[in-house]
Every structure is written in structure tokens, then in C-alpha cells.
Design an enzyme around this catalytic site. Structure first.
Site, PDB file in Angstrom:
ATOM      1  N   ASN A  23      -5.916   8.764   7.653  1.00  0.00           N
ATOM      2  CA  ASN A  23      -7.358   8.253   7.346  1.00  0.00           C
ATOM      3  C   ASN A  23      -7.126   6.968   7.174  1.00  0.00           C
ATOM      4  O   ASN A  23      -6.637   6.412   6.138  1.00  0.00           O
ATOM      5  CB  ASN A  23      -8.120   8.766   6.317  1.00  0.00           C
ATOM      6  CG  ASN A  23      -9.485   8.700   6.120  1.00  0.00           C
ATOM      7  OD1 ASN A  23     -10.092   8.164   6.996  1.00  0.00           O
ATOM      8  ND2 ASN A  23     -10.108   8.680   4.991  1.00  0.00           N
ATOM      9  N   HIS A  80      -5.650  -0.840   5.788  1.00  0.00           N
ATOM     10  CA  HIS A  80      -5.438  -0.019   7.028  1.00  0.00           C
ATOM     11  C   HIS A  80      -6.246  -0.301   7.969  1.00  0.00           C
ATOM     12  O   HIS A  80      -7.153   0.584   8.452  1.00  0.00           O
ATOM     13  CB  HIS A  80      -5.310   1.748   6.528  1.00  0.00           C
ATOM     14  CG  HIS A  80      -6.159   2.011   5.565  1.00  0.00           C
ATOM     15  ND1 HIS A  80      -7.653   1.748   5.535  1.00  0.00           N
ATOM     16  CD2 HIS A  80      -6.008   2.714   4.299  1.00  0.00           C
ATOM     17  CE1 HIS A  80      -8.229   2.297   4.652  1.00  0.00           C
ATOM     18  NE2 HIS A  80      -7.428   2.929   3.755  1.00  0.00           N
ATOM     19  N   GLY A 140      -2.416  11.598   5.774  1.00  0.00           N
ATOM     20  CA  GLY A 140      -1.627  10.827   5.483  1.00  0.00           C
ATOM     21  C   GLY A 140      -0.222  10.983   5.829  1.00  0.00           C
ATOM     22  O   GLY A 140       0.194  12.007   6.474  1.00  0.00           O
ATOM     23  N   HIS A 143       0.785  -1.367  -0.103  1.00  0.00           N
ATOM     24  CA  HIS A 143       0.084   0.025  -0.009  1.00  0.00           C
ATOM     25  C   HIS A 143       0.897   1.225  -0.065  1.00  0.00           C
ATOM     26  O   HIS A 143       1.275   1.641   0.918  1.00  0.00           O
ATOM     27  CB  HIS A 143      -0.989  -0.009   1.293  1.00  0.00           C
ATOM     28  CG  HIS A 143      -2.073   0.909   1.259  1.00  0.00           C
ATOM     29  ND1 HIS A 143      -3.279   0.475   1.570  1.00  0.00           N
ATOM     30  CD2 HIS A 143      -2.122   2.180   0.575  1.00  0.00           C
ATOM     31  CE1 HIS A 143      -4.052   1.601   1.377  1.00  0.00           C
ATOM     32  NE2 HIS A 143      -3.488   2.526   0.740  1.00  0.00           N
ATOM     33  N   ASP A 186      -8.877   3.396  -4.093  1.00  0.00           N
ATOM     34  CA  ASP A 186      -8.474   3.729  -2.789  1.00  0.00           C
ATOM     35  C   ASP A 186      -8.743   5.228  -2.472  1.00  0.00           C
ATOM     36  O   ASP A 186      -8.526   6.137  -3.291  1.00  0.00           O
ATOM     37  CB  ASP A 186      -6.757   3.754  -2.822  1.00  0.00           C
ATOM     38  CG  ASP A 186      -6.156   4.086  -1.503  1.00  0.00           C
ATOM     39  OD1 ASP A 186      -5.723   3.094  -0.766  1.00  0.00           O
ATOM     40  OD2 ASP A 186      -5.941   5.184  -1.034  1.00  0.00           O
ATOM     41  N   HIS A 244       1.407   5.135  -2.065  1.00  0.00           N
ATOM     42  CA  HIS A 244       1.203   6.284  -2.946  1.00  0.00           C
ATOM     43  C   HIS A 244       2.269   6.785  -3.599  1.00  0.00           C
ATOM     44  O   HIS A 244       3.174   7.456  -2.716  1.00  0.00           O
ATOM     45  CB  HIS A 244       0.228   7.291  -2.173  1.00  0.00           C
ATOM     46  CG  HIS A 244      -1.036   6.819  -1.596  1.00  0.00           C
ATOM     47  ND1 HIS A 244      -2.177   6.841  -2.428  1.00  0.00           N
ATOM     48  CD2 HIS A 244      -1.439   6.151  -0.467  1.00  0.00           C
ATOM     49  CE1 HIS A 244      -3.199   6.175  -1.623  1.00  0.00           C
ATOM     50  NE2 HIS A 244      -2.650   5.833  -0.591  1.00  0.00           N
ATOM     51  N   ASP A 303       1.002   2.514   3.799  1.00  0.00           N
ATOM     52  CA  ASP A 303       0.054   3.226   3.245  1.00  0.00           C
ATOM     53  C   ASP A 303       0.715   4.642   3.091  1.00  0.00           C
ATOM     54  O   ASP A 303       0.411   5.864   3.534  1.00  0.00           O
ATOM     55  CB  ASP A 303      -1.121   3.585   4.254  1.00  0.00           C
ATOM     56  CG  ASP A 303      -2.230   4.462   3.645  1.00  0.00           C
ATOM     57  OD1 ASP A 303      -2.248   4.768   2.344  1.00  0.00           O
ATOM     58  OD2 ASP A 303      -3.353   4.674   4.292  1.00  0.00           O
ATOM     59  N   ARG A 351       2.086   9.098  -6.220  1.00  0.00           N
ATOM     60  CA  ARG A 351       1.626  10.162  -6.453  1.00  0.00           C
ATOM     61  C   ARG A 351       1.736  10.909  -8.003  1.00  0.00           C
ATOM     62  O   ARG A 351       1.624  11.975  -8.187  1.00  0.00           O
ATOM     63  CB  ARG A 351       2.385  11.386  -5.650  1.00  0.00           C
ATOM     64  CG  ARG A 351       2.218  11.125  -4.199  1.00  0.00           C
ATOM     65  CD  ARG A 351       0.845  11.437  -3.724  1.00  0.00           C
ATOM     66  NE  ARG A 351       0.548  11.386  -2.324  1.00  0.00           N
ATOM     67  CZ  ARG A 351      -0.581  10.995  -1.743  1.00  0.00           C
ATOM     68  NH1 ARG A 351      -1.586  10.440  -2.302  1.00  0.00           N
ATOM     69  NH2 ARG A 351      -0.556  11.109  -0.253  1.00  0.00           N
TER      70      ARG A 351
END
Lengths: 314, 437
Positions: B281, B235, B327, B63, B155, B65, B308, B67
Site C-alpha cells: 500500500n 511512497h 507491505g 521510511h 503512517d 517499520h 517503506d 515493529r
């Protein structure tokens, strides 16, 4: 001798002694404002900015009067007339205001924690005039001042806070201040607006108004905000008034000399009946009067704190 | 050229191996595992002195990101994979909530080609469940799977319609494609920005109740049970969610689940001070939840630890708490936090931690990683599990530094990371471990 702190963010941060020091100082300022010439030179040459990101007339006016009666120069900065509409960040706004060499920032903002954020980044003293649902320390202090003025003590007093506890910064400040000074606090409201977790702070919680009013010395009635009246938290203003409206009949459960407080503006006929609001036990306008004296005390004590802007004046 | 990783403590959860060994790498793969010193290297072999270090399969983060595209000011495929390498992560699944989102073949190919040319580690893209992440129409999962997508997820947005979610599970199940559903009921979460507990209430922060997470997880478990398809719960952050997953696994639901290091290392006490770096979150819950998450990892209810990793620039964090982007930048603190909270505390043997951070996430994603058996891809991490260090966010390889763990004293330090047999990260103080031929 001032407060040993740069900012006033929440009553949670203050010791019992600091609270009492502010109340004592406010008592002498109350005497000042009853004189024909209601002005002292304590903050002469200092600049105070009223930085309001949320509309407010009475709190802003009260602070403005307090600062002027201390001979400070006051500038009002409101969201509507500022660069905020241009999308400037709070941090940039604060940096710009600081660049103009102000000594004190009085700030209201709709986000909880905004005042402590500014306090961390600003050299100026920051006085929280309400941040979201977190804190409104000068309201808490003026409530304490008004209670002490009438009752002469806090120890053992039973104080009921009635209404929307979840969204109330007034409730939170009262709760911290009153428990520190030895009062017994009850919070009461519909289950949807009553955070039971606050009982960890040593208060009792109930959804039954009668239970909360029973033998109370002080009843502080919170305003029901219009945006909570959409049927999500309680069915209607009518039902709220039926279950939680403080009226003369219910007030018989409280002590005969019970004090009725409200931070204003009132919704007459919803959280408070007109008879109670205008009755002999109501001190609602005293609260407003005392607000100015308390805010003078706060501005004065912060500016004369060690390292504060007024420290070298004597 | 052959490389010898010499004399380390070799951890391979697939074979339950946890003992000193020599590891031989050749042609990007593990050639052989031999007893320490059993065979001498040849003159042309490159030798890495791994004495005092753990040698484990590279971590697999399910998991992340990255971007890119759309928010390259926060992170890029290049910077995010460099951060991964520095954190000991050799494979990662990147989430599709980019701009535009990864919901079609062209976007998948873009990510894969950038990862190939600029990426330091293996990148396995996750594509959207629904087109534009709007929760209305399924993506072309058959084509996406063929292009190399390892899972689907919207997501950041849950698939709100139970009908569409049921359909997504059936369709993805047909393709043996893993479905990950953002576990959050948006209506229950409301305007909440922190866990609805005492701390948030005291601080005046709008609360997210545990039910926001748990209602969505309950629904998805029932739908996975009914369709017989696999579901992965991202998560996991509350005790109730762990209980729901444990019960579902007991009755045979094909569910896997992950939690993140920040839920293991923090409780909602961290909200005091309104540090926007703890705004995440789902929100960080209470001590009882933290304890249940650790129990869930120990007993295997939770399969994986995934970061995450959610990099944000300062302009999205230096502000009012409720307005800050949620985040945490997690790739470079993940291993150390887990070593501190799980291993140094005695809750979990090191081999089990590597299982949760490497083998099991690889298996749930269906990628052939997470082991150092002969013939496996030579993706590995060399680390000192006992080193004491201080987290320095200013030294992150990530383009962002949004972490609540800056200046934390933690256990464990990555010495070097290898992908396909080649070093992709070497800590400055470990340069001398390489003895060139």
C-alpha cells in the site's frame, strides 16, 4: 485421455483445444444423464470434497450431482459447519482436508485468487467453483456448451454480456472462453460497473444497452447483486431496470433467434423482464441441465489427467 | 585507533566527489580524505582494502517499520537495524504505527534506549501527528521534538480532517518539525487491494484508483502552500503524483517526496499469480507510472528513495491475496534494486543514486548524515556496484522474508557497513579486506 493439468482455475488458462475437449466430453455425459440409470463408474472409490466458503445452493448441488453420477463419494464442507469459524487459516483447512486423502477439491471462496492459492498448496485436483470476482470456469463452460448446442458454432457469433461486469466472475469467464473460440463479445453496463480496461482482451464496451443488443446472437444477462443496490453504483433498482433491464421491446434489436441466458438466480423485473425470462428464446433452464454434464466432464477429465488420480485405471 | 579505507571509489554527493581516494576514520568521524596512496598508514592503523569497491556515505532510509514494540514476531529494533546494516543503511527513520503507537515521550524514549543498546545503526524516531493515530488531537510535538523525534506521521492512516491537517502543519511548522502524511484517501481506496488497472480487473482484485493517492497529495500540497510549512510525501507511486509534486515545487511549495524501490522495479503485471508479497500500500501501478517515477528521481522531483520496509510474518502472507497484510521487507534489497533499475540501466550516475539514498534523505529529515567530508560522522557503506548476485530471502537478517524479489538476479553487493567508524556488517566474502594492525 484427460486434461494435461491438475486444476481448473480459470478459462484464461485453457487452450481452445482444451475447452473443446471439455465440451465434447460433456456432450457424451449429457447423453448419460438422460438415461434411466444416470450413473457411470468413472470415479468409483474417489472422494470429492465440496468446499464452500461462500453460500451457494445451486452450484454446490450441481457439482454434487455431477460427482455422484460419476460414482464418486462426495463430502460437503461449508464454512458454517467447519473450523473456519474458529479462525483457522485457509492453508490449515486445506492441509486437514488433504490429510483425509481426498482426490478432488471443489472450492468456492469470496476472495479472488483463493482457488489458485489452494491449488498451489494441495496435491489434490482443485476445481474452482467461483473465487471472488475472478473466475467461475464451469459456469463459463456450461454457457459455452449451451451456446454450441443451439448455434452449432462460435465463430462470428455476437454475444452481449449485460450488467455488473466489474464484479462478475461469470462475465470474465465468458469473455475469455468466447474470445478464444472466435465469438465477438460486447460488454455493456452502467459506467460505474463497466471496466473499460477489459477491452484489451479484444471485446467492445458500451454503456448503451441498445447498442449492445443490436444484431446480437446471444444475450447473457448478469445478476445485479443486492449489495450493489445501495445507491453507490446506480441510483435505484428502478432506474437500473429503466436503463439496463432486458425486456421484449429492446430485444427486438437482437437477431430473431437470439438466445437469452442468465446464470441465476434472477431478479425478475430488474435485469430481466419476466416475459423475456419465460419466453421462447430463454435457455436459462437448459444452462442448469447442461451444468451437471459439464461438471461431470471436468471432474472426469481432471481425474484422468496424466499423473491424475484415475490415470492408471485402464 | 585509526582506520584507513584504502583505494576505493569515493562517492560524496555533498562535494560532487566521485574518484578513487583514501578515507581516514578516527574517533567515529571522517578524519581526512587523501589522494590514493598519498600517505602510508602507520603500524597501528587498521587498513581496509577497498579496491574495486565504491565507498559512499551510509544510506539514510526515511521510511522503515521496525515493529517494536507490539509486533516483535515480525521485526525488532535489533533485527531491523541488523537488516539495515546488511543493506548498507546506517541511519533510518522508524514509523510510529507500533502497538502502542509512538505518540508520547515515554514511547520515544523506549525506542531510543532500545536503539542505543541493541541497534546496529542510527535510529531516528518518527512520532505520531495525532494521539493514538486517531486523527483527532495533536500529539505533544514540542516535547517530542526535544526528545529527538525527526518528523511526525500517522503512517498507515492519513490525517483525514483537512482542518486538523492544516493545524498540524502550522503547529509542526512552528517547531520546524517535518510532517509526513500517509498519502491515501481512504474512501477512494475503499476495499481496494491492487492498482485499479487492467491486471487487477482481469484477476478480480478490487482496485485502488490513482486518485486515492493523488487527491490526498493535492490537498496536502495546497495546505502546505497556504501554511508555508514543510510537507513530505511518502511512497509516491503514480505518474500523476509526480506531476503534482513537480508543479508544487515549481511554484515554491516546501515539499519533499520519496518513492520506494518496489515501485521502480515492478509494474502491476506482477499481480498475475496472486503473490501476496506484491500486496503493498499504495499498490504497484503501471509501466507508465514506473517510467514517471524514474523520471521524477532523475530530475529531482522525487528527493529520496525510502524502502517503506514493512516486515510481516508468514502467517500474515500465506493466505488469500485480499486478506494478506500489505507491505514488503525492503532493507536488504533496496541498494541492489536501485543499482539495477537506475544505474546499470544508464538512467542515473552512481553519485546521483547516493544523493537520493543518502544525502537528500538526511537533509529532508534534518539529520547530520549523508556525507563523508572531513569531520562528518564515519557512517559509510562499501559496496561492489557491478557484482551480479541472486537475492536470497532465506538469508535476510530481517526476522521476516516477505519479498517479491527472492531469486531475482540483481546488480550490486554490500561488502561492509560502518557506523561511527565501527564495522556493523561485513559480508562473509569480504572478511579478508580487513588487515589488522
Amino acid at each position: 485421455m484427460g486434461l494435461a493439468r491438475k486444476d481448473l482455475i480459470s478459462l484464461e488458462d485453457l487452450s481452445r483445444e482444451e475447452i473443446l475437449q471439455i465440451l465434447d466430453t460433456a456432450a457424451s455425459f449429457k447423453e448419460v444423464v438422460q438415461r434411466p440409470i444416470k450413473k457411470v463408474p468413472a470415479l468409483r472409490g474417489q472422494t470429492v470434497v465440496n468446499l464452500f466458503f461462500e453460500p451457494s445452493t445451486r452450484t454446490r448441488t450441481s457439482f454434487e450431482l455431477a460427482a455422484k453420477r460419476l460414482s464418486a463419494d462426495v463430502v460437503n464442507f461449508t464454512a458454517q459447519t467447519s473450523s473456519l469459524v474458529k479462525g483457522e487459516s485457509l492453508l490449515d483447512t486445506i492441509r486437514n482436508i488433504e490429510a483425509m486423502n481426498v482426490q478432488t477439491i471443489i472450492m468456492r471462496h469470496s476472495c479472488s485468487g483463493a482457488a489458485s492459492f489452494v491449488a498451489r498448496h494441495a496435491r489434490a485436483c482443485v476445481v474452482n467453483a467461483g473465487d471472488g470476482t475472478h473466475a467461475h470456469p464451469t459456469q463459463g463452460l456450461l454457457d459455452l456448451f449451451t451456446i454450441r448446442e443451439r448455434k452449432g458454432r462460435f465463430e462470428g457469433l455476437v454475444v452481449a454480456l449485460v450488467g455488473d461486469i466489474t464484479h462478475s466472475r461469470v462475465a470474465r469467464c465468458n469473455l475469455h472462453g468466447l474470445t478464444k473460440l472466435g465469438a465477438k463479445v460486447r460488454i455493456v453496463g452502467p459506467a460505474t460497473l463497466l471496466p473499460r480496461s477489459l477491452t484489451r482482451l479484444g471485446v467492445t464496451a458500451t454503456t448503451r444497452l441498445e447498442e449492445a443488443l443490436d444484431g446480437a446472437d446471444v444475450v447473457n444477462i448478469l445478476r445485479i447483486q443486492l449489495e450493489r443496490q445501495d445507491g453507490q453504483y446506480f441510483p435505484s433498482a428502478r432506474e437500473y431496470a429503466n436503463l439496463y433491464g432486458v425486456n421484449a421491446r429492446r430485444l427486438k434489436l437482437a437477431k430473431p433467434d437470439v438466445m437469452i441466458m442468465h446464470p441465476g438466480p434472477m431478479n425478475r423485473g430488474i435485469e430481466i423482464s419476466p416475459r423475456v425470462a419465460d419466453g421462447p428464446n430463454a435457455v436459462i433452464l437448459d444452462q442448469v441441465t447442461n451444468g451437471v454434464a459439464v461438471r461431470m466432464a471436468v471432474l472426469y477429465l481432471l481425474s484422468s489427467a496424466p499423473g491424475g488420480t484415475n490415470e492408471t485405471a485402464d | 585507533m585509526r582506520r584507513l579505507i584504502k583505494g576505493g571509489r569515493l562517492l560524496d554527493p555533498a562535494s560532487r566527489h566521485d574518484a578513487p581516494a583514501d578515507l581516514w576514520l578516527e574517533n567515529g568521524r571522517v578524519a581526512e580524505v587523501t589522494p590514493p596512496g598519498a600517505r602510508k598508514p602507520q603500524a597501528q592503523d587498521e587498513v581496509w582494502e577497498a579496491g574495486g569497491l565504491a565507498v559512499a556515505p551510509g544510506l539514510v532510509d526515511a521510511h522503515v517499520h521496525l515493529r517494536e514494540p507490539g509486533a516483535e514476531y515480525k521485526e525488532t529494533i535489533a533485527s531491523g537495524t541488523r537488516a539495515a546494516a546488511a543493506g548498507g543503511v546506517t541511519s533510518l527513520a522508524c514509523m510510529p504505527n507500533t502497538t502502542p503507537p509512538i505518540d508520547n515521550l515515554a514511547m520515544v524514549e523506549l525506542v531510543l534506549s532500545k536503539a542505543k543498546s541493541q541497534g546496529a545503526v542510527n535510529v531516528f524516531p518518527v512520532a505520531c501527528i495525532t494521539q493514538r493515530r486517531e486523527g483527532k488531537q495533536l500529539t505533544e510535538m514540542g516535547e517530542l521534538k526535544a526528545a529527538g523525534v525527526v518528523a511526525v506521521s500517522d503512517d498507515g492512516e492519513p490525517v483525514e480532517s483537512p482542518t486538523l491537517m492544516r493545524s498540524a502543519l502550522q503547529y509542526a511548522g512552528m517547531l520546524d518539525l517535518l510532517v509526513i502524511n500517509h498519502a491515501e484517501d481512504k474512501s477512494l481506496a475503499g476495499k481496494g487491494v491492487a492498482h485499479a488497472g487492467f491486471m487487477a480487473c482481469k484477476l478480480g482484485l478490487a482496485g485502488v484508483p490513482r486518485s486515492a493517492l493523488e487527491v490526498m497529495i493535492s490537498r496536502d500540497l495546497l495546505l502546505a502552500e497556504e501554511t508555508g510549512s514543510r510537507i513530505h510525501i511518502p511512497h509516491v507511486s503514480t505518474a500523476g503524483a509526480v506531476r503534482l509534486i513537480r508543479e508544487a515545487k515549481a511554484r515554491g511549495v516546501r515539499v519533499t517526496a520519496e518513492t520506494a524501490p518496489h515501485y521502480l522495479a515492478l509494474t502491476d503485471e506482477c499481480l498475475a499469480g496472486y503473490d501476496t508479497n506484491v500486496r503493498v500500500n499504495p499498490p504497484i501501478a503501471e509501466a507508465a507510472d514506473q517510467a514517471a517515477l524514474i523520471d521524477g528521481l532523475v530530475d529531482g522531483t522525487l528527493d529520496a528513495i525510502a524502502t517503506d520496509h514493512a516486515p510481516h510474518s508468514r502467517r500474515e502472507k500465506e493466505m488469500e491475496f485480499a486478506l494478506a497484510a500489505p507491505g514488503i521487507c525492503g532493507l536488504e534489497t533496496s541498494l541492489s534494486l536501485c543499482l539495477t533499475v537506475l544505474v546499470a540501466s544508464g538512467r542515473m550516475p552512481l553519485l546521483e543514486l547516493i544523493d537520493r539514498m543518502s544525502l537528500r534523505p538526511a537533509r529532508l529529515l534534518g539529520v547530520p548524515k549523508g556525507t563523508l567530508a572531513a569531520g562528518a560522522d564515519a557512517d559509510l557503506v562499501l559496496f561492489d556496484p557491478d557484482a551480479d548476485r541472486t537475492v536470497q530471502a532465506s538469508e535476510f537478517h530481517s526476522q521476516s522474508d516477505n519479498t517479491p524479489f527472492d531469486q531475482w538476479r540483481v546488480k550490486g553487493r554490500v561488502a561492509a557497513t560502518f557506523v561511527a567508524g565501527e564495522p556493523v556488517y561485513i559480508a562473509p566474502q569480504d572478511q579478508a579486506r580487513r588487515k589488522p594492525s
